[in-house]
Design a protein around this motif. Structure first.
Motif, PDB file in Angstrom:
ATOM      1  N   ASN A 343       0.943  -1.301  -0.077  1.00  0.00           N
ATOM      2  CA  ASN A 343      -0.140  -0.002   0.039  1.00  0.00           C
ATOM      3  C   ASN A 343       0.792   1.142   0.070  1.00  0.00           C
ATOM      4  N   ASN A 344       1.899   1.146   0.799  1.00  0.00           N
ATOM      5  CA  ASN A 344       2.912   2.452   0.607  1.00  0.00           C
ATOM      6  C   ASN A 344       3.647   2.589  -0.652  1.00  0.00           C
ATOM      7  N   PHE A 345       3.677   1.504  -1.325  1.00  0.00           N
ATOM      8  CA  PHE A 345       4.424   1.588  -2.857  1.00  0.00           C
ATOM      9  C   PHE A 345       3.412   1.908  -3.590  1.00  0.00           C
ATOM     10  N   ILE A 346       2.048   1.710  -3.682  1.00  0.00           N
ATOM     11  CA  ILE A 346       1.223   2.205  -4.459  1.00  0.00           C
ATOM     12  C   ILE A 346       1.022   3.679  -4.434  1.00  0.00           C
ATOM     13  N   GLU A 347       0.973   4.048  -2.916  1.00  0.00           N
ATOM     14  CA  GLU A 347       0.645   5.539  -2.663  1.00  0.00           C
ATOM     15  C   GLU A 347       1.711   6.508  -3.373  1.00  0.00           C
ATOM     16  N   ASP A 348       3.031   5.676  -3.126  1.00  0.00           N
ATOM     17  CA  ASP A 348       4.377   6.549  -3.393  1.00  0.00           C
ATOM     18  C   ASP A 348       4.244   6.569  -5.190  1.00  0.00           C
ATOM     19  N   PHE A 349       3.906   5.280  -5.721  1.00  0.00           N
ATOM     20  CA  PHE A 349       3.785   5.468  -7.199  1.00  0.00           C
ATOM     21  C   PHE A 349       2.832   6.351  -7.799  1.00  0.00           C
ATOM     22  N   GLN A 350       1.598   6.519  -7.002  1.00  0.00           N
ATOM     23  CA  GLN A 350       0.646   7.352  -7.555  1.00  0.00           C
ATOM     24  C   GLN A 350       0.982   8.825  -7.311  1.00  0.00           C
ATOM     25  N   ASN A 351       1.522   8.980  -6.120  1.00  0.00           N
ATOM     26  CA  ASN A 351       1.819  10.275  -6.022  1.00  0.00           C
ATOM     27  C   ASN A 351       3.156  10.939  -6.956  1.00  0.00           C
ATOM     28  N   LYS A 352       3.966  10.145  -7.139  1.00  0.00           N
ATOM     29  CA  LYS A 352       5.121  10.453  -7.904  1.00  0.00           C
ATOM     30  C   LYS A 352       4.759  10.548  -9.553  1.00  0.00           C
ATOM     31  N   TYR A 353       4.292   9.228  -9.832  1.00  0.00           N
ATOM     32  CA  TYR A 353       3.855   9.398 -11.413  1.00  0.00           C
ATOM     33  C   TYR A 353       2.637  10.533 -11.761  1.00  0.00           C
ATOM     34  N   ILE A 354       1.779  10.782 -11.195  1.00  0.00           N
ATOM     35  CA  ILE A 354       0.683  11.664 -11.316  1.00  0.00           C
ATOM     36  C   ILE A 354       1.299  12.978 -11.248  1.00  0.00           C
ATOM     37  N   SER A 355       2.123  13.101 -10.445  1.00  0.00           N
ATOM     38  CA  SER A 355       2.687  14.348 -10.336  1.00  0.00           C
ATOM     39  C   SER A 355       3.696  14.828 -11.496  1.00  0.00           C
ATOM     40  N   ARG A 356       4.378  13.802 -11.847  1.00  0.00           N
ATOM     41  CA  ARG A 356       5.363  14.085 -12.950  1.00  0.00           C
ATOM     42  C   ARG A 356       4.600  14.127 -14.197  1.00  0.00           C
ATOM     43  N   VAL A 357       3.712  13.437 -14.613  1.00  0.00           N
ATOM     44  CA  VAL A 357       2.967  13.622 -15.871  1.00  0.00           C
ATOM     45  C   VAL A 357       1.992  14.962 -15.930  1.00  0.00           C
ATOM     46  N   ASN A 358       1.428  15.119 -14.860  1.00  0.00           N
ATOM     47  CA  ASN A 358       0.638  16.285 -14.924  1.00  0.00           C
ATOM     48  C   ASN A 358       1.380  17.584 -15.047  1.00  0.00           C
ATOM     49  N   TYR A 359       2.758  17.638 -14.570  1.00  0.00           N
ATOM     50  CA  TYR A 359       3.529  18.597 -15.153  1.00  0.00           C
ATOM     51  C   TYR A 359       3.811  18.814 -16.571  1.00  0.00           C
ATOM     52  N   ILE A 360       3.969  17.739 -17.146  1.00  0.00           N
ATOM     53  CA  ILE A 360       4.214  17.520 -18.463  1.00  0.00           C
ATOM     54  C   ILE A 360       2.620  17.946 -19.290  1.00  0.00           C
ATOM     55  N   LYS A 361       1.871  17.347 -18.880  1.00  0.00           N
ATOM     56  CA  LYS A 361       0.382  17.553 -19.126  1.00  0.00           C
ATOM     57  C   LYS A 361      -0.105  19.112 -19.358  1.00  0.00           C
ATOM     58  N   ALA A 362       0.275  19.703 -18.338  1.00  0.00           N
ATOM     59  CA  ALA A 362       0.249  21.360 -18.257  1.00  0.00           C
ATOM     60  C   ALA A 362      -1.475  21.446 -18.520  1.00  0.00           C
ATOM     61  N   ASN A 363      -1.862  22.531 -19.376  1.00  0.00           N
ATOM     62  CA  ASN A 363      -3.465  22.575 -19.284  1.00  0.00           C
ATOM     63  C   ASN A 363      -4.321  21.494 -20.277  1.00  0.00           C
ATOM     64  N   LYS A 364      -3.528  20.657 -20.814  1.00  0.00           N
ATOM     65  CA  LYS A 364      -4.042  19.698 -21.761  1.00  0.00           C
ATOM     66  C   LYS A 364      -5.111  18.464 -21.004  1.00  0.00           C
ATOM     67  N   GLU A 365      -6.173  18.057 -21.499  1.00  0.00           N
ATOM     68  CA  GLU A 365      -7.080  17.239 -20.665  1.00  0.00           C
ATOM     69  C   GLU A 365      -6.290  15.673 -20.544  1.00  0.00           C
ATOM     70  N   PHE A 366      -5.490  15.156 -21.699  1.00  0.00           N
ATOM     71  CA  PHE A 366      -5.303  13.776 -21.812  1.00  0.00           C
ATOM     72  C   PHE A 366      -3.792  13.895 -21.837  1.00  0.00           C
ATOM     73  N   VAL A 367      -3.034  12.918 -21.318  1.00  0.00           N
ATOM     74  CA  VAL A 367      -1.648  12.633 -21.488  1.00  0.00           C
ATOM     75  C   VAL A 367      -1.461  11.260 -21.764  1.00  0.00           C
ATOM     76  N   ILE A 368      -0.342  11.186 -22.747  1.00  0.00           N
ATOM     77  CA  ILE A 368       0.164   9.636 -23.360  1.00  0.00           C
ATOM     78  C   ILE A 368       1.425   9.472 -22.830  1.00  0.00           C
ATOM     79  N   ASP A 369       1.483   8.291 -22.287  1.00  0.00           N
ATOM     80  CA  ASP A 369       2.866   7.545 -21.916  1.00  0.00           C
ATOM     81  C   ASP A 369       2.991   6.507 -22.924  1.00  0.00           C
ATOM     82  N   LYS A 370       4.052   6.758 -23.731  1.00  0.00           N
ATOM     83  CA  LYS A 370       4.202   5.748 -24.913  1.00  0.00           C
ATOM     84  C   LYS A 370       5.571   5.125 -24.736  1.00  0.00           C
TER      85      LYS A 370
END
Length: 542
Positions: A343-370
């Motif tokens: 559960n700690n790993f999952i929380e850590d993953f969610q916080n880090k991953y979502i934070s990182r992709v949201n910074y890249i996504k900026a004001n767009k609605e969707f974000v691709i990880d390819k």
């Protein structure tokens, strides 16, 4: 400076990173307050792709030692943070580095790469031009640094659809000083190269016995780009010669890397065992986690970039390209010697991953990880980010194999240099995907076959948009101008075609490829993952 540090720096100059790391860590263990050796160890950790360890080392050093943070600290931290895709923190580090030393090209070069990831191409061009100017102004030019900077600028010009300017820029660099990597960049961007002078120079360098290299590794980095560049040049007018050059180039890579094709088998088993034990029956509290996140994955060279361009050309979508965050976070969890709370790993993953992709996504609605290789972790992605959408791609294994063999991947896809290794990879690829098929429902997963996609891209575009719940009109012109910094960057600007279906290249290696695939399949049959199937996800294996 201590004699030991000078010896370590000499090993680094000779590109003997592993030995330098052993000696540096040994020396640092006895000299914990020595900032010079700490900076060197951090640098070597970066060279070994241990970015999190480099960050921890530096942060701990300054907690325990009342030292002023120097230029090396900000550079090493900036590179490490950039590599784990903490782009905002990384840019802050480079800003501080420039305040200390505005005459170093490193902050400008690396910031340019971050701007590219954020798809701010004009800003990236300004930064890389500054970095290039600084390098050229120095008496002793670092040729590896120079080649890397030229590659980055070339990619930025391609992203800006300034193809002719890119060709002229690369030719100008070659006229000033012939460089194997720059030659390769030029041929990749313009296979119909008219200047025979560069072709003659590349061929003469392969034959010359007078050119002296500092080491076998130095020879490798100078020679293999010439093989791949010339092979690409001869593809259309001399297929036999082209294939011979690809074979020689891949032999150089194979001899240098000594890749063990069976290591991934162990990784697949580790993934299966861990998922069965800790994730199979796990439920996530927030079922909306991962909403608007899109993963495109599959074997490399299976059409992931084409799909990325179809989706990424929509104005509501930001493509983050090939992100390493998801795979690195999961791999570190799997490889950890400590018993980590899931559960700690999952929380850590969610916080880090979502934070990182949201910074890249900026004001767009969707974000691709390819990142194609995320196919290994489909089950984890579905559990941790249940609302995310996954597009999984398939292509005939032999077509993928020949396409992989033509790419100069070296480190990121090391198995591509041998048809035997590619065959083993495909059996492992099939095994882990069959495991996910048994374990998971198909909700939020869309499978696409490359051959069907290129045969009717218009129909598939509608299917993809409907699956992702993306509104908006599709524009083929926007798709062709879409930039993706991958091996497919030059192909994606062309109209969708079927020329890469059922290729007959490297026919003499076909039996080697299939023998390896079937041999490794027998292993997975014994593990109960494959049931003596005669087809590979619907493809006939012949």
């Amino acid at each position: 400076m201590e004699k030991e540090i000078l010896q370590i720096l000499d090993l680094i100059n000779k590109q003997n990173i592993d030995k330098a790391f052993v000696e540096a860590t040994k020396y640092y263990s006895k000299n914990k307050s020595n900032k010079k050796i700490m900076n060197i160890v951090a640098y070597l950790l970066i060279q070994k792709n241990k970015f999190e360890d480099a960050i921890d080392l530096q942060e701990n050093f300054y907690k325990e030692n009342n030292e002023e943070k120097d230029f090396d600290f900000y550079i090493n931290m900036g590179v490490s943070l950039k590599s784990i895709e903490e782009y905002k923190k990384s840019e802050d580090m480079f800003t501080r580095a420039k305040e200390i030393n505005s005459e170093s090209p490193l902050p400008f070069m690396t910031q340019a790469e971050i701007k590219m990831k954020l798809r701010k191409f004009e800003e990236a061009l300004k930064l890389i031009n500054t970095g290039l100017k600084i390098i050229q102004s120095k008496k002793d030019i670092n040729h590896l640094q120079m080649a890397h900077t030229i590659r980055v600028k070339s990619e930025i010009l391609i992203a800006l659809n300034r193809q002719e300017e890119n060709h002229e820029f690369l030719k100008e660099q070659l006229h000033q000083s012939f460089n194997s990597d720059v030659f390769f960049f030029l041929v990749q961007s313009n296979p119909n190269l008219q200047e025979n002078k560069f072709i003659e120079l590349a061929e003469s360098r392969l034959k010359s016995k007078e050119i002296k290299f500092a080491s076998k590794l130095d020879k490798f980095w100078n020679v293999h780009p010439l093989y791949f560049g010339l092979a690409k040049y001869y593809e259309k007018n001399n297929k036999t010669k082209s294939e011979e050059l690809y074979i020689k180039g891949n032999l150089e890579v194979n001899n240098s890397l000594r890749f063990n094709a069976y290591n991934y088998q162990k990784q697949v088993l580790s993934i299966i065992n861990n998922f069965n034990q800790q994730f199979s029956n796990l439920s996530i509290d927030n079922e909306n986690m991962g909403e608007k996140n899109i993963f495109i994955l599959g074997s490399p060279r299976s059409g992931t970039t084409l799909i990325e361009s179809i989706i990424g050309s929509n104005i509501k979508v930001m493509s983050a390209g090939e992100l390493l965050s998801a795979s690195r976070l999961i791999e570190r969890f799997l490889q950890s010697s400590e018993e980590l709370n899931v559960n700690n790993f999952i929380e850590d993953f969610q916080n880090k991953y979502i934070s990182r992709v949201n910074y890249i996504k900026a004001n767009k609605e969707f974000v691709i990880d390819k990142l194609p290789e995320n196919f290994s972790y489909i089950g984890y992605l579905k559990k941790i980010l249940p609302k995310s959408k996954i597009i999984r791609t398939f292509r005939h294994p032999w077509d993928v194999a020949t396409s992989l063999f033509k790419q100069r991947y070296v480190a990121n896809i090391p198995y591509s240099c041998s048809f035997f290794n590619i065959g083993v990879f495909f059996a492992n690829f099939e095994a882990i995907n069959k495991f996910w098929d048994k374990k998971l429902d198909q909700k939020n997963i869309l499978d696409i076959r490359y051959e069907e996609l290129v045969a009717d891209s218009s129909s598939w575009q509608k299917t993809i948009y409907k699956f992702l719940e993306i509104d908006g009109v599709y524009n083929e012109e926007n798709r062709q101008s879409f930039f993706s910094p991958t091996a497919s960057m030059h192909q994606i600007s062309s109209p969708v075609h079927q020329k890469s279906v059922s290729k007959d290249d490297f026919y003499q290696y076909k039996s080697e490829f299939y023998d390896a695939l079937h041999m490794q399949r027998k292993y997975w049959e014994k593990q109960g993952l494959i049931n003596q199937e005669k087809t590979f996800y619907g493809y006939n294996l012949d």
